[in-house]
Design a protein around this motif. Sequence first.
Motif, PDB file in Angstrom:
ATOM      1  N   TYR A   1       0.958  -1.445  -0.067  1.00 35.98           N
ATOM      2  CA  TYR A   1      -0.118   0.047   0.161  1.00 35.98           C
ATOM      3  C   TYR A   1       0.830   1.185   0.039  1.00 35.98           C
ATOM      4  O   TYR A   1       0.490   2.187  -0.899  1.00 35.98           O
ATOM      5  N   LYS A   2       1.933   1.414   0.863  1.00 39.84           N
ATOM      6  CA  LYS A   2       2.657   2.259   0.967  1.00 39.84           C
ATOM      7  C   LYS A   2       3.518   2.746  -0.415  1.00 39.84           C
ATOM      8  O   LYS A   2       3.387   3.925  -0.957  1.00 39.84           O
ATOM      9  N   GLU A   3       3.762   1.644  -0.969  1.00 35.23           N
ATOM     10  CA  GLU A   3       4.376   1.874  -2.330  1.00 35.23           C
ATOM     11  C   GLU A   3       3.436   2.505  -3.479  1.00 35.23           C
ATOM     12  O   GLU A   3       3.662   3.380  -4.307  1.00 35.23           O
ATOM     13  N   GLY A   4       2.193   1.739  -3.386  1.00 35.30           N
ATOM     14  CA  GLY A   4       1.353   2.026  -4.425  1.00 35.30           C
ATOM     15  C   GLY A   4       0.584   3.178  -4.511  1.00 35.30           C
ATOM     16  O   GLY A   4      -0.017   3.906  -5.432  1.00 35.30           O
ATOM     17  N   LEU A   5       0.530   3.759  -3.036  1.00 33.02           N
ATOM     18  CA  LEU A   5      -0.169   4.914  -2.998  1.00 33.02           C
ATOM     19  C   LEU A   5       0.747   6.290  -2.679  1.00 33.02           C
ATOM     20  O   LEU A   5       0.239   7.336  -2.204  1.00 33.02           O
ATOM     21  N   LYS A   6       1.815   5.966  -2.925  1.00 33.65           N
ATOM     22  CA  LYS A   6       3.147   7.024  -2.467  1.00 33.65           C
ATOM     23  C   LYS A   6       2.800   8.453  -3.485  1.00 33.65           C
ATOM     24  O   LYS A   6       3.171   9.426  -2.928  1.00 33.65           O
ATOM     25  N   ASP A   7       2.346   8.441  -4.390  1.00 35.19           N
ATOM     26  CA  ASP A   7       2.100   9.515  -5.421  1.00 35.19           C
ATOM     27  C   ASP A   7       0.767  10.377  -4.821  1.00 35.19           C
ATOM     28  O   ASP A   7       0.388  11.522  -5.371  1.00 35.19           O
ATOM     29  N   LEU A   8      -0.095   9.824  -4.071  1.00 30.91           N
ATOM     30  CA  LEU A   8      -1.132  10.443  -3.598  1.00 30.91           C
ATOM     31  C   LEU A   8      -1.149  11.461  -2.383  1.00 30.91           C
ATOM     32  O   LEU A   8      -0.191  11.202  -1.493  1.00 30.91           O
ATOM     33  N   PRO A   9      -1.977  12.190  -1.951  1.00 30.96           N
ATOM     34  CA  PRO A   9      -1.607  13.141  -0.934  1.00 30.96           C
ATOM     35  C   PRO A   9      -2.150  12.256   0.346  1.00 30.96           C
ATOM     36  O   PRO A   9      -3.131  12.949   0.867  1.00 30.96           O
ATOM     37  N   ILE A  10      -1.472  11.465   0.462  1.00 31.63           N
ATOM     38  CA  ILE A  10      -1.873  10.502   1.879  1.00 31.63           C
ATOM     39  C   ILE A  10      -0.739   9.924   2.361  1.00 31.63           C
ATOM     40  O   ILE A  10       0.279  10.115   1.882  1.00 31.63           O
ATOM     41  N   SER A  11      -0.904   9.429   3.820  1.00 30.11           N
ATOM     42  CA  SER A  11       0.309   8.859   4.528  1.00 30.11           C
ATOM     43  C   SER A  11      -0.295   7.520   5.178  1.00 30.11           C
ATOM     44  O   SER A  11      -1.453   7.703   5.673  1.00 30.11           O
ATOM     45  N   MET A  12       0.581   6.450   5.355  1.00 27.11           N
ATOM     46  CA  MET A  12       0.025   5.601   5.950  1.00 27.11           C
ATOM     47  C   MET A  12       0.232   5.574   7.654  1.00 27.11           C
ATOM     48  O   MET A  12       0.641   6.599   7.924  1.00 27.11           O
ATOM     49  N   ASN A  13      -0.521   4.879   8.361  1.00 27.61           N
ATOM     50  CA  ASN A  13      -0.681   4.704   9.720  1.00 27.61           C
ATOM     51  C   ASN A  13       0.876   4.381   9.898  1.00 27.61           C
ATOM     52  O   ASN A  13       1.858   3.718   9.718  1.00 27.61           O
ATOM     53  N   PRO A  14       1.564   5.522  10.982  1.00 29.18           N
ATOM     54  CA  PRO A  14       2.879   5.633  11.325  1.00 29.18           C
ATOM     55  C   PRO A  14       3.379   4.784  12.399  1.00 29.18           C
ATOM     56  O   PRO A  14       2.562   4.213  13.126  1.00 29.18           O
ATOM     57  N   TYR A  15       4.616   4.374  12.561  1.00 28.04           N
ATOM     58  CA  TYR A  15       5.209   3.807  13.633  1.00 28.04           C
ATOM     59  C   TYR A  15       6.612   4.178  13.718  1.00 28.04           C
ATOM     60  O   TYR A  15       7.269   4.588  13.020  1.00 28.04           O
ATOM     61  N   ASP A  16       7.121   3.886  15.023  1.00 29.50           N
ATOM     62  CA  ASP A  16       8.673   4.172  15.443  1.00 29.50           C
ATOM     63  C   ASP A  16       9.329   3.087  14.684  1.00 29.50           C
ATOM     64  O   ASP A  16       9.471   1.951  15.224  1.00 29.50           O
ATOM     65  N   GLU A  17      10.177   3.402  13.450  1.00 28.07           N
ATOM     66  CA  GLU A  17      10.969   2.459  12.772  1.00 28.07           C
ATOM     67  C   GLU A  17      12.100   1.998  13.495  1.00 28.07           C
ATOM     68  O   GLU A  17      12.632   0.829  13.469  1.00 28.07           O
ATOM     69  N   LYS A  18      12.694   2.867  14.381  1.00 27.67           N
ATOM     70  CA  LYS A  18      13.730   2.623  15.281  1.00 27.67           C
ATOM     71  C   LYS A  18      13.610   1.529  16.261  1.00 27.67           C
ATOM     72  O   LYS A  18      14.596   0.802  16.480  1.00 27.67           O
ATOM     73  N   ASN A  19      12.559   1.778  17.108  1.00 27.52           N
ATOM     74  CA  ASN A  19      12.273   1.243  18.195  1.00 27.52           C
ATOM     75  C   ASN A  19      11.370  -0.044  18.163  1.00 27.52           C
ATOM     76  O   ASN A  19      11.074  -0.685  19.202  1.00 27.52           O
ATOM     77  N   SER A  20      10.443   0.111  17.362  1.00 29.17           N
ATOM     78  CA  SER A  20       9.191  -0.907  17.206  1.00 29.17           C
ATOM     79  C   SER A  20       9.129  -1.497  15.982  1.00 29.17           C
ATOM     80  O   SER A  20       9.276  -1.394  15.051  1.00 29.17           O
ATOM     81  N   GLU A  21       8.341  -2.788  16.109  1.00 30.00           N
ATOM     82  CA  GLU A  21       7.917  -3.593  15.226  1.00 30.00           C
ATOM     83  C   GLU A  21       6.463  -3.955  15.444  1.00 30.00           C
ATOM     84  O   GLU A  21       6.122  -5.087  16.115  1.00 30.00           O
ATOM     85  N   PRO A  22       5.583  -3.321  14.525  1.00 31.00           N
ATOM     86  CA  PRO A  22       4.136  -3.597  14.492  1.00 31.00           C
ATOM     87  C   PRO A  22       3.947  -5.028  14.279  1.00 31.00           C
ATOM     88  O   PRO A  22       4.723  -5.738  13.252  1.00 31.00           O
ATOM     89  N   ASN A  23       2.794  -5.470  14.457  1.00 29.23           N
ATOM     90  CA  ASN A  23       2.324  -6.820  13.704  1.00 29.23           C
ATOM     91  C   ASN A  23       1.428  -6.169  12.495  1.00 29.23           C
ATOM     92  O   ASN A  23       0.829  -7.211  11.885  1.00 29.23           O
ATOM     93  N   PHE A  24       1.138  -5.005  12.090  1.00 27.76           N
ATOM     94  CA  PHE A  24       0.528  -4.482  10.978  1.00 27.76           C
ATOM     95  C   PHE A  24      -0.819  -5.122  10.747  1.00 27.76           C
ATOM     96  O   PHE A  24      -1.204  -5.568   9.657  1.00 27.76           O
TER      97      PHE A  24
END
Length: 427
Positions: free
Chosen positions: A282-305
């Motif tokens: 989704y993040k790649e496919g929608l990157k050209d739209l005026p949207i962002s994906m639900n965020p997370y702390d990439e340094k400290n966390s590993e979501p289960n998405f």
Amino acid sequence: MKSLDGIKPFEKKVWLSSPTMHGEELVFMKEAFESNWMSTVGKNINELEKLVAERIGCQYAVALSAGTAALHLATKLAGEKLYGQARPHEGSLTGKKVFCSDLTFDASVNPVAYEDGEAVFIDTEQDTWNMDPIALEKAFTIYPDVKIIVLAHLYGTPGKMDEILEIAKKHGALIVEDAAESFGAKYKGKETGAFGNYNAISFNGNKIITGSSGGMFLTDSKEDADKVRKWSTQSREDAPWYQHEEIGYNYRMSNVIAGVVRGQMPYLDEHITRKREIYQRYKEGLKDLPISMNPYDEKNSEPNFWLSCLLIDKDAMSPIVRGEREYLYQTQKGKSNPQEIMEMLTRVNAESRPIWKPMHMQPIYRMNAYVTRQGNGRGRTNAYIDEGEIVDVGADIFQRGLCLPSDNKMTEEEQDRIIEVVKRAFQ
């Protein structure tokens, strides 16, 4: 109505997040059936509790009928730890306030009401969409006597645990950790469900792994685990007849449901990997739209998405007004809104969902206190004095956000079609 010409509706509905079964579930269910252990005791329950405790990294796990049941007994434990055993006709939090995540499902906070407490909602931070530590600290300046924090990890993304744990320690507060949506997610290498004093996960039908229902209470305290086992089986005393000195509940997980979850457990990491792939696609496919994906702390966390969500940029939002049950929006070229996207996805037979409506906006909790970084979130405007912009992060995410189809059985072709639908919404 924006055009979906050339996009064929799915013959089979693409779900938001439906159960993914593998076959081992039937083996353990059959074992329960053939051994005639169909009730709330049996090998499946015992083995599942061991598996979950090992995965989380805690000492004890107690299998219950739902994540809500686990949250209820966790909240009740916190209340009794602080205020003593409640009278039979009262909850353990009678007359007490509890700080609660605001942007979450109401199952997180309803147990406070079950125990006759009063939830005070803490605003959301933008980095992970979870409880804002700055707002939490502000809340303690307003309500210094509060001693319980109910914290949820939204959509499988860990909150800012270091800051929240430090604040809780500073103020001598207990934490009830709602990891219902985040089983398998990690913060600094530690599994969610192992941070609070009393913790809960869910095996509801749409969760990362499922038993169709069910939940688990998690703790490092044998005393607390034993108390939850007692409460969950109607609080029967050790007597030759049915004798009760405490209020009890019919909250224990059945051995059949435990068999389903036991069969799911080996596939937890596989499910997380697939959910991560969906999020990244989704993040790649929608990157050209005026949207962002639900965020997370990439340094400290590993979501289960668990769920992939989008947030529309403010300047790309078409006008929308929501009431209690109805909504009205205006279609505009180059802009969209969550309801328009949801309607377009429905037209191609795909399920989506609004972001959780914040608890402080819910009719049942509209009179409860709500705290932001600025302080009291209620009554912030002044008819005679311009006090500047009123910041309500949770309400803003609800207004601009949307949960996308995140089923881990969704094919790449199906996801590409969904991505194209979202793109059409901004044409």
